[in-house]
Motif scaffolding. Structure first.
Motif, PDB file in Angstrom:
ATOM      1  N   ASN A   1     -29.301   4.487  58.255  1.00 22.78           N
ATOM      2  CA  ASN A   1     -29.426   5.106  56.934  1.00 22.78           C
ATOM      3  C   ASN A   1     -30.665   5.968  56.770  1.00 22.78           C
ATOM      4  O   ASN A   1     -30.830   6.604  55.726  1.00 22.78           O
ATOM      5  CB  ASN A   1     -29.441   4.020  55.846  1.00 22.78           C
TER       6      ASN A   1
ATOM      7  N   ALA B   1     -26.924   5.438  50.524  1.00 28.06           N
ATOM      8  CA  ALA B   1     -27.842   4.313  50.681  1.00 28.06           C
ATOM      9  C   ALA B   1     -29.020   4.436  49.715  1.00 28.06           C
ATOM     10  O   ALA B   1     -29.459   3.440  49.126  1.00 28.06           O
ATOM     11  CB  ALA B   1     -28.343   4.250  52.121  1.00 28.06           C
TER      12      ALA B   1
ATOM     13  N   ARG C   1     -27.982   3.373  46.343  1.00 27.54           N
ATOM     14  CA  ARG C   1     -27.809   1.923  46.294  1.00 27.54           C
ATOM     15  C   ARG C   1     -29.155   1.202  46.204  1.00 27.54           C
ATOM     16  O   ARG C   1     -29.283   0.182  45.523  1.00 27.54           O
ATOM     17  CB  ARG C   1     -27.041   1.491  47.551  1.00 27.54           C
TER      18      ARG C   1
ATOM     19  N   PHE D   1     -34.955   0.331  53.090  1.00 28.62           N
ATOM     20  CA  PHE D   1     -33.954   0.849  54.023  1.00 28.62           C
ATOM     21  C   PHE D   1     -33.812  -0.072  55.231  1.00 28.62           C
ATOM     22  O   PHE D   1     -32.700  -0.300  55.720  1.00 28.62           O
ATOM     23  CB  PHE D   1     -34.324   2.266  54.467  1.00 28.62           C
TER      24      PHE D   1
ATOM     25  N   ILE E   1     -31.391  -3.003  54.791  1.00 23.17           N
ATOM     26  CA  ILE E   1     -29.937  -2.837  54.681  1.00 23.17           C
ATOM     27  C   ILE E   1     -29.290  -2.245  55.928  1.00 23.17           C
ATOM     28  O   ILE E   1     -28.064  -2.115  55.970  1.00 23.17           O
ATOM     29  CB  ILE E   1     -29.562  -1.970  53.466  1.00 23.17           C
TER      30      ILE E   1
END
Length: 326
Positions: A114, A170, A173, A193, A196
């Motif tokens: 991401n 991402a 989110r 980051f 996830i």
């Protein structure tokens, strides 16, 4: 839909703005949107931004009538973003040729990653230096937990500048940047980051950062202040987004220990050079890791890739009479 969105927050950097935007426009990427966010500048920034937008349909403007602070601009950029990929580039910084294309290609190759980052070159002053070459094809794929451990084992971000390219989905989110972290908001965001998914480190230069008196980081004068701000980022992350991680307690302990160890050896180096700030650094080191008052944290030095050169430097300073080196 555009492939990448680039937000450029600006406040009184009209003298840099054209060069910054041009470095993005010249990236040779199909499907690009650029948003200049001006935070009520009092110089000629707004006039310059309007001229840039009039000449390039890819450029949009958000011109604030009131200064709402930098985080309002960062978070407005997150709301605005809608392309596959997204990045924020400060208006006094700029991109080398090819760097953005390399970052997007890497995220294309790694759908479970991401975030992608490269090296940062820091340049002094306000003149426009020659742009270095951009990123090469070499890359290092890092699982998210390994990325987080890099933070905690060193007490600092493995991303050596303020810019990374991320997946827009991402970013949305993960949410907004935190205004209560004025100097390490990006560090806390990058840890989110890592929590996830994977990230990719690219070889070569991704961004060029100017060092000048008006930088946001210029108010942080020494290592002690940076340690305090870095600790704030770790505490914020593990109190909120990182609290649910399986090894959250271990990672936070590791981060505090790393900050303590760095403060300890900076205090030693300051003492040998006769620099001020030894008391603050030692006090901070002992507060985070009380055993450092008894046992020097030798492990920190050995974990550093430059361990031998740093030890030689310390030994060399210990042999010099401070009165002679003054």
């Amino acid at each position: 839909m555009a492939r990448v969105d680039i937000a450029i927050p600006n406040y009184n950097y009209g003298r840099f703005l054209r060069h910054c935007v041009a470095s993005v426009q010249n990236q040779d990427i199909d499907g690009m949107r650029i948003l200049i966010i001006d935070n009520a500048s009092t110089d000629d920034s707004v006039e310059i931004a309007r001229e840039i937008a009039a000449a390039d349909s890819r450029v949009e403007l958000l011109l604030r009538p009131k200064n709402l602070g930098p985080h309002a601009s960062f978070n407005a950029a997150i709301d605005w973003a809608q392309s596959d990929y997204f990045t924020i580039l400060c208006s006094d910084d700029y991109l080398p040729a090819g760097s953005l294309r390399a970052a997007l290609s890497s995220l294309d190759r790694h759908p479970d990653a991401n975030l992608v980052f490269g090296h940062t070159v820091f340049v002094q002053g306000e003149e426009a230096p020659t742009l270095p070459s951009g990123l090469t094809g070499a890359e290092q794929y890092m699982a998210g937990d390994a990325f987080l451990r890099c933070f905690c084992s060193t007490g600092r971000s493995p991303i050596d500048g303020p810019m990374a390219v991320v997946r827009t989905e991402a970013q949305k989110r993960l949410g907004y940047y935190r205004p209560d972290l004025p100097h390490t908001d990006d560090m806390e965001m990058w840890m989110r980051f890592g929590a996830i998914g994977a990230v990719v480190r690219l070889d070569g230069v991704q961004s060029i950062v100017r060092i000048h008196g008006a930088n946001q980081s210029a108010v942080l004068k020494n290592v002690h202040h940076w340690n305090i701000e870095s600790q704030a980022a770790f505490e914020a992350f593990f109190e909120a987004y990182g609290a649910s991680l399986r090894d959250a307690d271990e990672l936070l302990r590791k981060a505090r220990r790393s900050l303590s160890d760095r403060a300890y050896w900076c205090a030693v180096s300051h003492l040998l050079r006769g620099d001020p700030g030894v008391r603050d650094l030692i006090g901070y080191a002992v507060r985070l890791h009380p055993m450092s008052a008894i046992l020097p944290p030798l492990g920190y030095l050995w974990r550093r890739p430059d361990a031998i050169s740093r030890l030689r430097s310390l030994v060399g300073m210990a042999r010099v009479d401070p009165a002679q080196s003054a």
